[in-house]
Every structure is written in structure tokens, then in C-alpha cells.
Scaffold this motif. Structure first.
Motif, PDB file in Angstrom:
ATOM      1  N   ILE B 210       0.858  -0.779   0.257  1.00 53.49           N
ATOM      2  CA  ILE B 210       0.121   0.213  -0.010  1.00 53.49           C
ATOM      3  C   ILE B 210       0.984   1.273  -0.182  1.00 53.49           C
ATOM      4  O   ILE B 210       0.501   2.510  -0.262  1.00 53.49           O
ATOM      5  CB  ILE B 210      -0.962   0.173   1.152  1.00 53.49           C
ATOM      6  N   ASP B 211       1.750   1.098   0.909  1.00 52.07           N
ATOM      7  CA  ASP B 211       2.937   2.380   0.878  1.00 52.07           C
ATOM      8  C   ASP B 211       3.950   2.611  -0.275  1.00 52.07           C
ATOM      9  O   ASP B 211       2.941   4.296  -1.126  1.00 52.07           O
ATOM     10  CB  ASP B 211       3.712   2.474   1.532  1.00 52.07           C
ATOM     11  N   LEU B 212       3.743   1.430  -0.878  1.00 48.38           N
ATOM     12  CA  LEU B 212       4.406   2.054  -2.652  1.00 48.38           C
ATOM     13  C   LEU B 212       3.583   2.150  -3.945  1.00 48.38           C
ATOM     14  O   LEU B 212       3.813   3.404  -4.273  1.00 48.38           O
ATOM     15  CB  LEU B 212       4.831   1.131  -3.043  1.00 48.38           C
ATOM     16  N   LEU B 236      -7.546  10.351  -1.896  1.00 49.97           N
ATOM     17  CA  LEU B 236      -8.268   9.004  -0.928  1.00 49.97           C
ATOM     18  C   LEU B 236      -7.343   9.161   1.063  1.00 49.97           C
ATOM     19  O   LEU B 236      -8.302   8.623   2.564  1.00 49.97           O
ATOM     20  CB  LEU B 236      -7.669   7.506  -1.572  1.00 49.97           C
ATOM     21  N   ILE B 237      -6.473   9.880   0.728  1.00 50.59           N
ATOM     22  CA  ILE B 237      -5.496   9.931   2.711  1.00 50.59           C
ATOM     23  C   ILE B 237      -6.880  11.570   2.879  1.00 50.59           C
ATOM     24  O   ILE B 237      -7.053  10.690   3.999  1.00 50.59           O
ATOM     25  CB  ILE B 237      -4.285  10.285   2.206  1.00 50.59           C
ATOM     26  N   ILE B 251      -3.000  -2.537  13.570  1.00 45.15           N
ATOM     27  CA  ILE B 251      -2.337  -1.214  12.353  1.00 45.15           C
ATOM     28  C   ILE B 251      -3.242  -0.075  12.597  1.00 45.15           C
ATOM     29  O   ILE B 251      -4.365   0.105  12.107  1.00 45.15           O
ATOM     30  CB  ILE B 251      -2.054  -1.780  10.907  1.00 45.15           C
ATOM     31  N   ALA B 252      -2.557   0.943  12.087  1.00 45.02           N
ATOM     32  CA  ALA B 252      -3.563   2.480  12.102  1.00 45.02           C
ATOM     33  C   ALA B 252      -2.626   2.897  11.015  1.00 45.02           C
ATOM     34  O   ALA B 252      -1.182   3.212  10.587  1.00 45.02           O
ATOM     35  CB  ALA B 252      -4.074   3.344  13.082  1.00 45.02           C
ATOM     36  N   THR B 257       3.426  10.205   6.637  1.00 48.87           N
ATOM     37  CA  THR B 257       3.593   9.766   6.111  1.00 48.87           C
ATOM     38  C   THR B 257       3.103   8.695   4.956  1.00 48.87           C
ATOM     39  O   THR B 257       3.689   8.094   4.143  1.00 48.87           O
ATOM     40  CB  THR B 257       4.794   8.364   7.259  1.00 48.87           C
ATOM     41  N   GLY B 258       1.543   8.255   4.916  1.00 45.15           N
ATOM     42  CA  GLY B 258       1.234   7.841   4.316  1.00 45.15           C
ATOM     43  C   GLY B 258       1.692   6.314   4.104  1.00 45.15           C
ATOM     44  O   GLY B 258       1.563   5.764   2.927  1.00 45.15           O
TER      45      GLY B 258
END
Lengths: 342, 264
Positions: B210-212, B236-237, B251-252, B257-258
Motif C-alpha cells: 500500500i505504501d508503494l 483518498l488520504i 495497525i493504523a 507518512t502515508g
């Protein structure tokens, strides 16, 4: 393209070897005939009519049969291995041999079961060929019908094996009730034989074989696509069911007719594709198909020459020779290269 | 403004996906409205079992939609003949290829199959396109290697190269980064971004990175229990879509930092 250049020498060698083996095969036999006489009888007339007869009516059709059998079984084995993604597959995984055996078992051993009235009709050469054809055709038809219904190609493999088991079981039951003489006749068919074909029979075999060969040629592209796996093949626009059907029909035409005329010839269909892959170091069917054709024909000619036991009156069963000669070669190739090509 | 005028390659209308059996219909996701534009890199993300694969299987015509329509280049997916579809959509799957005895060139060249003749001979143009595909994925030097000699990362590049050689408007990849190390995950996704940019092909992939994906994709399709949203990652963020992606006990999502952080 580069690929044709690299392989053209190998193909040239194979073609020369094939011609060589063909003449060696014809020149060997229980009666020794001088080479010049052999050439003369092939290309013209010679005075010795018994030599002429031996060569034209026995050795030549036998050598031609060997070429048809070796190349035909090799190619059907190649197609089955690619279709089923299984290095253990051969031309007979679809139950062709079992079907043919069943047919032959019925005519050779069925007499005791069905009564003496049939005895005269049965057990002739043609009835064995017809029974074998019908048997393999029936089993194959069933497998074909089932294969259009199932999605998974592997299921066809299992179904083929199951039909094989059923046929074997029926043959066992039949042999339990038959006389020693009938049993022997059945077992002789099982030994396989290249030398019993007349020109007439060879012609029929050849016509059907050519048909199967043409079909397999049209499947080259499909077979290469299948090397990626069925889902990739589909994404490349391939109609899986239709191509599968074509490959199965080609195999049955080749292996079915060959088995009907010569009896079940073991090993060739399984081993030749492996040997060819090792030697040519490729999985590309554009190269493999013609290579298997040539190599299968060569190996079959060599095996037949050996089974003749040159200069003796004995002829060993061809079925034993193919395995005796072939199996060590395959083992040697695998050990030497340490890697199975597929 | 220019972004909006771009040609739409794939579009879904109120699409419902799932499975039908004789007795019942099980809907996995419904009301999916997405539009993939030319030259976009689009990621599909969501938790395990949320229906990413089902969505991809439906979009690639492996299974039928329960409801709604899928249009590719304004033509209904169901109207495409297999060979036509092969010319507009290429795939990179998770399953391994059957024969690893093929050379890299041969494998990439198989991408030209929809265009070649009955025996599969490559024309000059075909060879040019194959070489171009090899160059674009930086694997020209591997050309003559056999596939069994390659690492997972190299093999994935070869499969992407094969899809490029198929010369389609749309490339769909099913989890292209599984089995790869962190560097190669980034490398492959970065490569996809570059390819979408340079070639103008639309590239759709599913991923757990997801981060990538947030950093590299033009659009993300986020699948959650309740709905399927597609938008630019930054939007979306802002909307907080990622907070609903997973159960919140472990997890959150950290919107600064995305990326996801483990709760302490």
C-alpha cells in the motif's frame, strides 16, 4: 532468424542418420544379401527373385513401418506431454493402448466366452486390426466426450487412466476364461511387431498417419502457447477447448492406428520427446516437432535392426528392444545433463 | 483539465462481482464504477479475501459479472472474441509458467502470438517489437538465458516484457510484487509507472504494497467491506479511506507518512 541457423546442422545430421539407418535396417536380416543386390532391387530389377521378394515385400515395408511408428508415436508423446504439462505422459495416457488391447482381447480370447461359432471369423489378422482400431476408437471417443465437459485438462488425464484400468480389468477377466492357445495369441500381439504389414495395410496406415501428422503441424503454435500455462494461453486468445480437442484427435489418429497395426509399442512415445529436448536443448515445438519426427524414426529403425538379431533366425519382440535400448539412453542423458528439460 | 479529456480505456457501470452456483448468488462487491484512463498506473488494494482477485478475474473475462457492464474502448467486454481481447488486454499472472526451458527471447516473443501466422513465425516487425519490449524492461542482456536461470525479480521483468510485446492498450497484473524483496518490489512498481508514462499503456495491478502504491499510482482502487472507491491517492488520504481498509485493532494509517504503523 538465428534459431534456424543453429539447428540446421543438427537437422542435417539427423536426416543423414535417418537415411543411413534406413539402408542398414534393410541390409540386415536372417538371410544376408549383398549390398549391391539391395540397391539394385530397390532401384530396379535383379535376377534373384527370392532376394527381390525378401526386400520388396518384407524388409522395405518393415523399414517404412518403423519410420511411421517411431515418428508417429514420438510426436503424439510430445503433444501429450505438453498438453498435460506432465513429463510422464505418453501417447497412451488417453487409454488408446488399453482400448486396443481390449478389442484384441475380445477377438482372441472372446471365443471361449461367446462360444465356438465365432471361432472361424475371429483371430484372423484383419479382425485383430479392426478390433484394435474399434477398441481404441471407442475408449477415445468416450474420453473426447468427457473432455468437452470438463474444464480441467488434468481431469482428462485421470479419466484416461481410469478407462485404462477398466480395460485392463476386462482383459484380465477374459484371460481367466480362455485357453492357453488364445492367451498366447493375445500375448504375441502385445509383443508388438513391425514386420507383419503388407503394402496394402501400410498404405492405410500411412494415409491416416499423414492426416494425424498434418493436424499436429497445425498445433505447433498452440503447443508453444501452452508452454506458458493454460491461463496465459487463454489471455493470448487461444481457444483452449478447441485446441485441446485438435491435439487429442491428432494423437489418437497417430497412436491409435499405429497400435492397431503393430501392437502396442512401448517406450518410444514417452522417451523420444525427452531425448530430443535434451539433445536440442529447446522447448520450442517448431524445432521439436520435426526433430522428434526424425529422431523417433531413427531410434525405431535401430531398435528394429537389433531385434532382427543380424545373421540369426531369431527375432526378438520389438517391444522389449525399445525399452532395453531406450531406457539406459534416457537415464544416461538425464544423469549427464543433471537437469530435466521440459 | 487535460487529465479529464484523456481517453478512457476501461470503464465499469454499476458492476457487481461474485460467484453464482445453481442454488444461489454470492455477491462479493457491488456498485463498482471505475474508469481507467490512457497511460495511467492504477493499483487495486484491499485486505485479503476482499475480492481483488475476483475483480481482476471479472475484468479479464475469466468469470462473468453478476450485474452491470464492463466496457473496453467503448465496447462491451462480453462482445470481444478471444483473439480480439488478446489484442487489447495482456496479463501477468501469479501462476508460474509451465516450461522454464524457454529462453527469455522465446518467452517474450510468445507475446506476439495473437499477431503471428498459423505456425507462429515472427515477422521483422514482431522481432523489433520484442526487442523493444526487452529494452523497455532492461532485460536485453538476459535475452538468451533460459528462464530457469533467472531470479524471481528477473522473471517478473520477463513476464512484464512479454505483456508489453503483446502490444495492448491495457496490461493487468495480479500481485506482481509477491515473492520479491523490498528493493525489487519498488523496482517493479517503479518500472510499471515508467512504462505507463512512456508507452501510454494503462496498467492495472493488484498489490498489498500500500505504501508503494500510494507513492507511485495515478489512481488507486480501494476495496473495503462496504464499498469500492477509486480516486487519486492524495484525495483518498484526505477522505480517510485507508482508515477503513483493515480492522483497527492492530495497525493504523498514518496520513502524514502515508503508511501503516503497528499500534503500540
Amino acid at each position: 532468424m538465428a534459431e534456424t541457423k543453429t539447428y540446421s546442422i543438427a537437422f542435417l545430421v539427423l536426416i543423414v542418420l535417418l537415411i543411413l539407418c534406413f539402408f542398414i535396417n534393410i541390409s540386415l536380416g536372417s538371410i544376408s544379401i549383398p549390398n549391391t543386390a539391395i540397391f539394385n532391387s530397390l532401384f530396379g530389377k535383379i535376377d534373384n527373385t527370392s532376394w527381390q521378394h525378401i526386400i520388396m515385400d518384407y524388409r522395405l515395408p518393415k523399414a517404412l513401418t518403423a519410420i511411421v511408428v517411431g515418428s508417429g508415436l514420438g510426436i503424439s508423446g510430445l503433444m501429450m506431454q505438453t498438453l498435460f504439462r506432465n513429463p510422464l505422459a505418453g501417447p497412451f495416457v488417453l487409454g488408446i493402448t488399453s482400448g486396443a488391447s481390449l478389442g484384441v482381447a475380445v477377438v482372441t480370447m472372446g471365443a471361449s466366452l461367446f462360444g465356438g461359432a465365432m471361432l472361424g471369423v475371429l483371430a484372423s489378422k484383419w479382425s485383430i486390426v479392426i478390433a484394435a482400431t474399434l477398441g481404441s476408437f471407442l475408449v477415445l471417443l468416450t474420453v473426447l466426450v468427457v473432455s468437452t465437459k470438463v474444464r480441467d485438462t488434468m481431469a482428462i488425464l485421470i479419466i484416461g487412466l481410469m478407462f485404462g484400468s477398466i480395460s485392463t480389468a476386462v482383459v484380465n477377466v477374459l484371460s481367466y476364461f480362455s485357453s492357453a492357445e488364445e492367451l498366447q495369441q493375445y500375448y504375441f500381439w502385445g509383443f508388438g511387431s513391425l514386420g507383419s504389414l503388407s503394402w496394402h495395410e501400410l498404405l492405410i496406415l500411412f494415409v491416416i498417419y499423414t492426416l494425424g501428422l498434418l493436424l499436429s503441424l497445425t498445433s505447433i503454435k498452440t503447443l508453444n502457447t501452452l508452454l506458458l500455462g493454460e491461463n496465459y494461453a487463454k489471455s493470448l486468445g487461444l481457444n483452449i477447448k478447441q485446441s485441446r480437442l485438435l491435439i487429442i484427435i491428432a494423437t489418437s489418429l497417430l497412436a491409435g492406428t499405429i497400435t492397431a497395426f503393430t501392437g502396442p509399442i512401448a517406450f518410444i512415445g514417452l522417451a523420444i520427446p525427452h531425448m530430443t529436448r535434451q539433445i536440442f536443448n529447446t522447448s520450442n515445438h517448431k524445432i521439436l516437432l520435426p526433430a522428434v519426427f526424425l529422431f523417433g524414426a531413427i531410434v525405431m529403425l535401430v531398435c528394429d535392426s537389433i531385434s532382427q538379431l543380424p545373421n540369426s533366425d531369431y527375432t526378438l519382440p520389438i517391444n522389449a528392444i525399445t525399452s532395453l535400448v531406450g531406457a539406459p539412453v534416457v537415464i544416461w542423458l538425464l544423469v549427464r545433463k543433471r537437469k530435466m528439460m521440459f | 483539465m487535460e487529465q479529464n479529456k484523456k481517453h478512457i480505456i476501461l470503464k465499469t457501470d454499476n458492476l457487481s462481482i461474485g460467484y453464482t452456483s445453481k442454488a444461489s448468488k454470492s455477491v462479493i462487491a457491488s456498485n463498482i464504477n471505475i474508469a481507467l484512463k490512457k497511460g495511467e498506473l492504477v493499483g487495486v488494494i484491499g485486505a485479503n479475501g476482499i475480492g481483488k482477485s475476483t475483480l481482476l478475474r471479472t475484468l479479464t473475462k475469466v468469470q462473468n459479472p453478476l450485474n452491470g457492464r464492463i466496457l473496453i474502448n467503448d465496447k462491451a467486454l462480453s462482445k470481444y472474441a478471444p483473439i480480439e481481447l488478446a489484442k487489447v488486454m495482456s496479463l501477468v499472472l501469479t501462476e508460474p509458467i509451465v516450461s522454464k526451458n524457454l529462453s527469455v527471447f522465446e518467452l517474450v516473443a510468445l507475446g506476439r502470438q495473437p499477431y503471428t501466422n498459423w505456425v507462429g513465425n515472427l515477422s521483422k516487425t514482431d522481432i523489433e517489437i520484442v526487442n523493444q519490449a526487452l529494452n523497455q524492461t532492461n532485460i536485453s542482456t538476459l535475452k538468451d538465458k533460459k528462464c530457469f536461470e533467472l531470479s524471481d525479480g528477473q522473471l517478473q521483468k520477463v513476464m512484464i516484457s512479454r505483456a508489453l510485446a503483446q502490444d495492448t492498450d491495457l496490461i493487468i497484473l495480479d500481485e506482481p510484487t509477491t515473492h520479491l524483496d523490498m528493493y525489487h518490489k519498488a523496482y517493479i512498481l517503479k518500472l510499471l509507472q515508467k512504462l505507463a508514462n512512456d508507452t501510454g499503456k494503462t496498467i492495472l495491478f493488484s498489490s498489498h504494497e500500500i505504501d508503494l502504491a500510494i507513492q507511485l499510482c495515478d489512481t488507486l482502487i480501494v476495496m473495503t467491506e462496504t464499498h469500492v472507491v477509486s480516486d487519486q491517492p492524495c484525495n483518498l488520504i484526505e477522505k480517510g479511506t485507508f482508515d477503513t481498509l483493515f480492522p483497527d485493532d492492530l495497525i493504523a494509517f498514518d496520513s502524514v507518512t502515508g503508511s501503516f504503523r503497528v499500534k503500540k
